[in-house]
Scaffold this motif. Structure first.
Motif, PDB file in Angstrom:
ATOM      1  N   VAL A 279       0.893  -1.190   0.079  1.00  0.00           N
ATOM      2  CA  VAL A 279      -0.120  -0.184   0.019  1.00  0.00           C
ATOM      3  C   VAL A 279       0.905   1.155  -0.155  1.00  0.00           C
ATOM      4  N   ALA A 280       2.032   1.216   0.851  1.00  0.00           N
ATOM      5  CA  ALA A 280       2.906   2.650   0.729  1.00  0.00           C
ATOM      6  C   ALA A 280       3.652   2.552  -0.365  1.00  0.00           C
ATOM      7  N   ALA A 281       3.813   1.450  -1.194  1.00  0.00           N
ATOM      8  CA  ALA A 281       4.515   1.588  -2.544  1.00  0.00           C
ATOM      9  C   ALA A 281       3.546   2.310  -3.632  1.00  0.00           C
ATOM     10  N   LEU A 282       2.436   1.805  -3.392  1.00  0.00           N
ATOM     11  CA  LEU A 282       1.215   2.186  -4.379  1.00  0.00           C
ATOM     12  C   LEU A 282       1.082   3.837  -4.219  1.00  0.00           C
ATOM     13  N   LYS A 283       0.827   4.071  -2.927  1.00  0.00           N
ATOM     14  CA  LYS A 283       0.244   5.346  -2.496  1.00  0.00           C
ATOM     15  C   LYS A 283       1.380   6.406  -2.802  1.00  0.00           C
ATOM     16  N   TYR A 284       2.612   6.199  -2.516  1.00  0.00           N
ATOM     17  CA  TYR A 284       3.677   7.102  -2.725  1.00  0.00           C
ATOM     18  C   TYR A 284       4.153   6.986  -3.871  1.00  0.00           C
ATOM     19  N   LEU A 285       3.980   6.096  -5.096  1.00  0.00           N
ATOM     20  CA  LEU A 285       4.296   6.178  -6.455  1.00  0.00           C
ATOM     21  C   LEU A 285       4.240   7.700  -6.880  1.00  0.00           C
TER      22      LEU A 285
END
Ligand code: NAP
Length: 490
Positions: A279-285
């Protein structure tokens, strides 16, 4: 004040049409800037309707010869363009980072998708089969053939400035269409660098043409010139609606890749640690500036606190800065207007009762002085009344909502006008299939956030768009089916 970056000179690229480079007919220019420090990246021609018309003339002139080539010959051309991109990998990736702001590793990923699209569509168009149809009548034969749509107008946004060119141009050119493309103002230097690659690869003149400048004037040429048979647009739902209305006048074909408001659902039976990282990787992409980014994060009540704490830790540890610097995981937003919009949405959420766990402000310190940086943010207990529940955030703000039951969260996830992508995290296979089928979106990630590939269809339902880019479906967007009925003396 805008200034030039210490190590990079200001480029002065020209528009490219009819196989040659041109300034704007009116002689005007505008500048694009580096969002990490405000320095000038390039001075770009500010074209308008007249420039667009010349580019359309070139595309019209090129169409008969290009469409008459064999698919195999067109494929060879596309492979040559891919070879040039490969040879200029570092230069182009660095320019994407300087002009758009995303970290270098993300820019390199974007370039790879561009190369993959060229190579895959070059080959896929060789399989654009028609069919011989079993005929109900004697003495007749029915046959269907696939033919290119014609001259296409393409308009792309700034957040994926390189790959977006090839998501459209690769299938269009492979199918035998020719194209005029207008990039976003903010990332025009990337587009004109790519235009140079087409010339270096010796693509026949006029097959693809790039016009920069006044969006409404160029868009209007695409809408009103009868020789343009299709408009392919990626951008906001608002501008998509406008173009759809305009295209109705001449019944032009359209492809619309529009805004998103992706739900991300973490069920109680998910692998919590892996899901938090995903989720962090997706959100801060791309600093949250992705149409498929996580907009609403629904977490089951029983794991809510653990997930909030995990996301807070990752957001706090994230290295933010100029995307060309080592170890940077998140760059700036595209400009200060984008920062102000995120500030507005966060202030509204807080007013409605949301808690700021981390971030919720611009980045502070000397490294961030002239850049449009916003801190990685986690908001908890976001109420449904907050604007960011309904609107695309397009910034690095993880908004967490609680749920307790599957039916409840499905109704929440589907209860918006958009339907681009959705993500679910669960170890229960029955639930994964059941929920994937019931989500009203064009794409679903199941324990997976990487949903794009040249080989796979990408696109949305509802207000998120019409048509697909990528995969076999992406080629269909640039082909017409013609029926040929023949009398035969048996
Ligand atoms: P935007 O404001 O709609 O702009 C997109 C493109 O349309 C730009 O090239 C822009 O030119 C041009 N444009 C603006 N007004 C126009 C007009 N009147 N006629 C013709 N063209 C016009 O969107 P954005 O802010 O650049 O991009 C962000 C949006 O794109 C988000 O909503 C995001 O979700 C969406 N997006 C969707 C996908 C997808 O695949 N579904 C992918 C990426 C992004 P100027 O830049 O010169 O104004």
């Amino acid at each position: 004040m805008t200034q030039t970056g210490a190590n990079d000179s200001v480029a002065e690229p020209l528009m490219m049409y009819a196989g040659a480079f041109h300034p704007a007919i009116g002689g005007e220019t505008f500048t694009s800037t580096n969002p990490a420090d405000g320095s000038v990246v390039a001075r770009i021609p500010f074209g308008g309707a007249e420039d667009a018309k010349r580019a359309v003339d070139a595309a019209v002139e090129a169409f008969p010869a290009w469409s008459a080539l064999t698919a195999a010959a067109r494929a060879r051309h596309l492979h040559r363009v891919a070879d040039v991109l490969e040879s200029r990998r570092d230069e182009i990736a660095r320019l994407i980072t300087r002009e758009e702001g995303k970290p270098l590793h993300e820019a390199q990923g974007e370039l790879q998708l561009s190369i993959d699209s060229l190579r895959w569509y070059g080959e896929e168009a060789r399989r654009a089969y028609g069919s011989w149809i079993p005929d109900p009548l004697p003495g007749r034969r029915l046959l269907s053939v696939r033919q290119p749509v014609g001259v296409c107008g393409a308009i792309i946004p700034w957040n994926v400035p390189c790959a977006m060119i090839f998501r459209k141009a690769a299938p269009a050119l492979a199918a035998g269409c020719t194209m005029v493309l207008k990039p976003a103002e903010a990332t025009s230097a990337v587009a004109l660098k790519v235009a140079e690659a087409f010339v270096e690869a010796e693509l026949p003149a006029g097959v693809i043409n790039f016009v920069t400048g006044k969006a409404s004037a160029i868009g209007n040429v695409f809408l009103t010139d009868e020789r343009i048979r299709k408009i392919s647009f990626t951008g906001s739902t608002e501008i998509g609606r406008l173009l759809l209305k305009g295209a109705a006048e001449q019944i032009k074909r359209v492809s619309m890749e529009l805004g998103g408001n992706a739900p991300v659902i973490l069920f109680e039976d998910c692998d919590i640690e892996a899901s938090i990282r995903a989720v962090a990787a997706l959100k801060y992409l791309n600093a949250g500036q992705a149409c498929i980014g996580a907009n609403r994060i629904y977490v089951h009540d029983s794991i809510y606190d653990e997930v909030a704490e995990g996301l807070e830790k990752l957001a706090t540890a994230m290295k933010v800065g100029d995307g060309t610097a080592d170890g940077v995981r998140m760059g700036p937003l595209v400009d200060f207007k984008a920062v102000e919009k995120v500030e507005e949405l966060v202030a509204d959420a807080v007013k409605c009762g949301a808690q700021i766990r981390v971030g919720g402000c611009r980045m502070q310190g000397p490294d961030y002085e002239n850049g449009s940086f916003y801190a990685p943010t986690v908001l908890t207990d976001v109420p449904a009344s907050a604007r960011l529940n309904r609107e695309e955030i397009f910034g690095p703000v993880a908004a967490l909502y609680r749920f307790t039951a599957e039916d409840e969260v499905l109704a929440l996830a589907n209860g918006v006008e958009y339907g681009l992508s959705a993500y679910i995290f669960t170890e229960n296979m029955d639930r994964a299939i059941r929920v994937s089928e019931r989500l009203e979106t064009g794409m679903v990630g199941v324990n997976e956030i990487r949903i794009g590939a040249a080989e796979a269809p990408f696109g949305g339902v509802k207000a998120s768009g019409l048509g697909r880019e990528g995969g076999r479906e992406g080629l269909d967007e640039y082909l017409e089916t013609k029926l040929i009925a023949m009398r035969v003396k048996d």
